[in-house]
Design a protein around this motif. Structure first.
Motif, PDB file in Angstrom:
ATOM      1  N   THR A   1      19.639  -3.537  39.090  1.00 61.51           N
ATOM      2  CA  THR A   1      19.531  -2.563  40.180  1.00 61.51           C
ATOM      3  C   THR A   1      20.684  -2.714  41.149  1.00 61.51           C
ATOM      4  OG1 THR A   1      17.117  -2.666  40.021  1.00 61.51           O
ATOM      5  CG2 THR A   1      18.041  -1.654  41.989  1.00 61.51           C
TER       6      THR A   1
ATOM      7  N   MET B   1      21.693  -2.026  44.726  1.00 61.72           N
ATOM      8  CA  MET B   1      20.984  -1.731  45.976  1.00 61.72           C
ATOM      9  C   MET B   1      21.604  -2.530  47.106  1.00 61.72           C
ATOM     10  SD  MET B   1      17.488  -3.880  45.307  1.00 61.72           S
ATOM     11  CE  MET B   1      17.551  -5.666  45.105  1.00 61.72           C
TER      12      MET B   1
ATOM     13  N   ASP C   1      18.526   5.384  47.492  1.00 59.39           N
ATOM     14  CA  ASP C   1      18.145   4.035  47.899  1.00 59.39           C
ATOM     15  C   ASP C   1      18.638   2.994  46.904  1.00 59.39           C
ATOM     16  OD1 ASP C   1      16.862   5.151  50.044  1.00 59.39           O
ATOM     17  OD2 ASP C   1      14.872   5.091  49.118  1.00 59.39           O
ATOM     18  N   SER C   2      18.609   3.345  45.622  1.00 61.25           N
ATOM     19  CA  SER C   2      19.020   2.388  44.585  1.00 61.25           C
ATOM     20  C   SER C   2      19.345   3.127  43.298  1.00 61.25           C
ATOM     21  CB  SER C   2      17.904   1.361  44.327  1.00 61.25           C
ATOM     22  OG  SER C   2      16.753   2.005  43.798  1.00 61.25           O
TER      23      SER C   2
ATOM     24  N   LYS D   1      19.130   2.172  39.253  1.00 59.22           N
ATOM     25  CA  LYS D   1      18.648   1.166  38.301  1.00 59.22           C
ATOM     26  C   LYS D   1      19.182   1.484  36.909  1.00 59.22           C
ATOM     27  CE  LYS D   1      14.841  -0.835  38.952  1.00 59.22           C
ATOM     28  NZ  LYS D   1      13.446  -1.226  39.165  1.00 59.22           N
TER      29      LYS D   1
ATOM     30  N   PHE E   1      26.422  -4.100  49.030  1.00 61.14           N
ATOM     31  CA  PHE E   1      25.492  -3.860  47.927  1.00 61.14           C
ATOM     32  C   PHE E   1      25.547  -5.011  46.918  1.00 61.14           C
ATOM     33  CE2 PHE E   1      27.026   0.259  49.530  1.00 61.14           C
ATOM     34  CZ  PHE E   1      25.821   0.792  49.966  1.00 61.14           C
TER      35      PHE E   1
ATOM     36  N   ARG F   1      14.054  -6.785  46.539  1.00 60.08           N
ATOM     37  CA  ARG F   1      13.815  -5.778  45.507  1.00 60.08           C
ATOM     38  C   ARG F   1      13.126  -4.584  46.137  1.00 60.08           C
ATOM     39  NH1 ARG F   1      14.069  -6.183  40.182  1.00 60.08           N
ATOM     40  NH2 ARG F   1      14.855  -8.085  39.253  1.00 60.08           N
ATOM     41  N   GLN F   2      13.689  -3.432  45.959  1.00 66.83           N
ATOM     42  CA  GLN F   2      13.141  -2.246  46.590  1.00 66.83           C
ATOM     43  C   GLN F   2      12.041  -1.652  45.736  1.00 66.83           C
ATOM     44  OE1 GLN F   2      16.658   0.070  47.044  1.00 66.83           O
ATOM     45  NE2 GLN F   2      17.046  -0.678  49.090  1.00 66.83           N
TER      46      GLN F   2
END
Length: 489
Positions: free
Chosen positions: A58, A60, A272-273, A275, A301, A427-428
Motif C-alpha cells: 500500500t 499511503m 487516501d491510498s 494498494k 509517503f 494501516r489505513q
C-alpha cells in the motif's frame, strides 16, 4: 592397509577414551545439526509470515515520519496546546503511473473514503445501542483548549474505489456482488454507487434507483444512481455498535472521483491510498525496493507491505536463529579445541608406540592415518546416533528457545510502549482512519532435518575432527624417533 587394522585394534584397547570422544563428537554433531535445521526452518517461517500478511503493498501516508516531523517542529520551550491534530496527506494519483509498470502486479486499487449524510428519508442501519441519526463528535478547538460544537461525521461511510473486485475488503473475501453491476474504471467520473444488501432492503432501494448523499460539513447534496447491490461478509465490531457510519451495512461504494467531488475540490486528483496486489508474497520486498527508485516523495509517503507486522512476527524467530548461529560457531570452535586437546593427550600417552613404529620405518603419514581412522570410526558412530535422535532433540531445543523468546517479548510489551508510536498504527482502513492490525505470532518452528542439513553437518563435523587430529599429530611427528625412544628409555 595395516595402519587401518592397527587403528581398529587401538580402539578396542582404549574403550574409555573412545567413549569420551564419542560423547563429545555426538554433542558437537547435534548442536551443528540443530543450527542448520533452525536456519532452514527460519527461511521457511519467513515465507509463511509473508503468506499470512498477503501479497499486498500500500502506498499511503507515512505516519511514523509525520509524527516525527510534528515533534521536530514543536518548540520545546512552548507549553503544549490542545487540538493540534495530524495533517492528512493524500496520495497524488500520478504516482500510480510510476508504479503500475513494475513487475509482478496483478491489480491495483485506488481508495479514498469520507463520511456522508443521507437524504430523502433514507436512514442508516443501526444497532439497538446506536441511533440511526447522524453520528457526531466533539472536535478540539484552538489554543484556548475549548471544545468546538459537535461536527457530523456522517450517517454512512462512502468508500471510493476504481474497481470493486480489487477493493480491500472485497479482494480479501469480505463481500460479493448480489445484483446489478460492479464498479469498474469505466464508471470513473460518474455519480454511481453500490449499496449493501441489508441497507438496500431496509430502505427499499434497488438497482436502477437513486440515492442522495450530503457532505456532512457543507450540506451540499449530490444524487447518485444505484448500479449494484453487494453483500458484506464483515462482522460488526464494538466500534460499529457505537457509530452507525462504521457499521459494515452502511458502507457505500462509489468511484473515487465521485467521493472526491463530495469531499471538495482540494481532493481532486488524489486518493487516501493506492494498494497493489502482487502475484506472490515473496515478491513484496522486491516490489518495494523497485518502488523506492521512483520519484515518489518518500519523506511523506511509504510503500507498506506489512513491514512492521512482518518484523513483529519474525522477531522471536530471528532471535532464535541468531542465537543458533552464535552457538554453532562457539561449539564448532570449542569442540575442535577440546577434541584436539584430548587427542593430543592421547597421542602423548602413546609416544613410545609412535617411536617404535617410526624406528621400524613406518611413514609419518601412515601413523597419522592410523589416528584419523580411530577418530573417524568414532565419528561415524556419533553420526549414526545423531541421525536417529537429531530431529527430536532439535525440535525440543528449538521449541524451548522460541517459547522463551515469545515470553520475553510478551513481558516487554506488557511494560508499555514507552511513549513510542504503536507498531500497528499506520494501516489505513476503509473508514479513512487507522486500523489496528492484529499480528498473529508464529509460535512454532517446523524444524525438519533433511538430507541436505545432515550432509552439511557431517562434512563440518568431519572437518572439525580431521583438523583436531592432524594439528597435534604433526606437532609430535616433527621430532626424531631416536629422541622419542631415548626420552622414554
Amino acid at each position: 592397509m595395516d595402519f587401518i587394522l592397527r587403528g581398529l585394534l587401538s580402539l578396542k584397547k582404549r574403550k574409555g577414551k573412545g567413549i569420551i570422544l564419542l560423547a563429545i563428537m555426538l554433542i558437537v554433531c547435534l548442536v551443528i545439526l540443530s543450527g542448520f535445521g533452525i536456519q532452514s526452518a527460519t527461511k521457511a517461517a519467513a515465507v509463511l509470515a509473508r503468506q499470512k500478511l498477503g501479497a499486498e503493498v500500500t502506498l499511503m501516508q507515512d505516519m511514523q515520519k509525520t509524527m516525527e516531523k510534528m515533534r521536530a517542529q514543536q518548540d520545546p520551550a512552548a507549553e503544549p496546546t490542545r487540538g493540534k491534530g495530524i495533517t492528512r496527506a493524500s496520495v497524488p494519483i500520478e504516482y500510480l503511473d510510476q508504479l503500475k509498470g513494475l513487475e509482478n502486479i496483478e491489480g491495483y486499487s485506488l481508495e479514498n473514503s469520507t463520511g456522508a449524510n443521507l437524504g430523502d428519508g433514507v436512514i442508516a442501519v443501526a444497532s439497538e445501542t446506536t441511533e440511526a441519526t447522524t453520528a457526531t463528535t466533539k472536535v478540539a478547538g484552538g489554543q484556548d483548549g475549548k471544545m468546538k460544537a459537535p461536527v457530523s461525521k456522517g450517517d454512512i461511510t462512502l468508500i471510493g474505489i476504481n474497481d470493486f473486485s480489487f477493493a480491500s475488503e472485497i479482494n480479501n473475501g469480505g463481500g460479493e456482488l448480489v445484483s446489478g453491476s460492479a464498479i469498474t474504471e469505466n464508471d470513473l467520473e460518474k455519480n454511481v454507487v453500490m449499496l449493501e444488501e441489508v441497507f438496500a432492503n431496509d430502505n427499499k432501494l434497488a438497482v436502477g434507483g437513486t440515492i442522495k448523499l450530503k457532505n456532512p460539513e457543507t450540506s451540499v447534496e449530490f444524487e447518485a444512481s444505484i448500479i449494484g447491490i453487494y453483500k458484506t461478509n464483515s462482522t460488526v465490531d464494538d466500534t460499529a455498535f457505537r457509530n452507525t457510519a462504521m457499521m459494515p451495512y452502511n458502507k457505500i461504494y462509489a468511484p473515487y472521483t465521485f467521493v472526491n467531488t463530495i469531499k471538495g475540490s482540494d481532493y481532486t486528483g488524489k486518493v487516501d491510498s493506492i494498494k497493489f496486489f502482487l502475484d506472490d508474497p515473496v515478491n513484496v520486498d522486491k516490489f518495494i525496493e523497485e518502488g523506492k527508485k521512483t520519484n515518489i516523495d518518500f519523506e511523506t509517503f511509504v510503500l507498506d507491505g506489512g513491514t512492521r507486522e512482518y518484523d513483529q512476527m519474525m522477531a522471536p524467530i530471528e532471535n532464535v536463529a541468531s542465537f543458533s548461529k552464535i552457538t554453532l560457531v562457539v561449539v564448532t570452535v570449542f569442540g575442535a579445541g577440546i577434541l584436539g586437546l584430548i587427542i593430543m593427550l592421547s597421542i602423548k600417552e602413546r609416544i613410545n608406540e609412535i617411536g617404535i613404529l617410526m624406528s621400524l620405518g613406518e611413514k609419518r603419514i601412515r601413523i597419522i592415518g592410523q589416528f584419523l581412522v580411530e577418530v573417524l570410526v568414532i565419528l561415524v558412530m556419533a553420526l549414526s546416533v545423531a541421525a536417529f535422535t537429531g530431529s527430536s532433540i532439535s525440535k525440543v531445543a528449538t521449541d524451548k528457545l522460541l517459547a522463551n523468546e515469545l515470553q520475553s517479548e510478551s513481558q516487554n510489551q506488557s511494560q508499555g510502549m514507552g511513549g513510542q508510536m504503536p507498531q500497528n498504527m499506520g494501516r489505513q482502513g476503509n473508514g479513512g482512519g487507522f486500523s489496528k492490525t492484529k499480528v498473529e505470532k508464529i509460535e512454532e518452528l517446523n524444524v525438519k532435518i533433511t538430507a541436505t542439513e545432515f550432509l552439511q553437518m557431517a562434512l563440518l563435523a568431519m572437518l572439525v575432527v580431521i583438523v583436531a587430529t592432524i594439528i597435534p599429530s604433526l606437532m609430535i611427528m616433527s621430532v626424531n624417533p631416536k629422541e622419542i625412544l631415548s626420552k622414554n628409555s
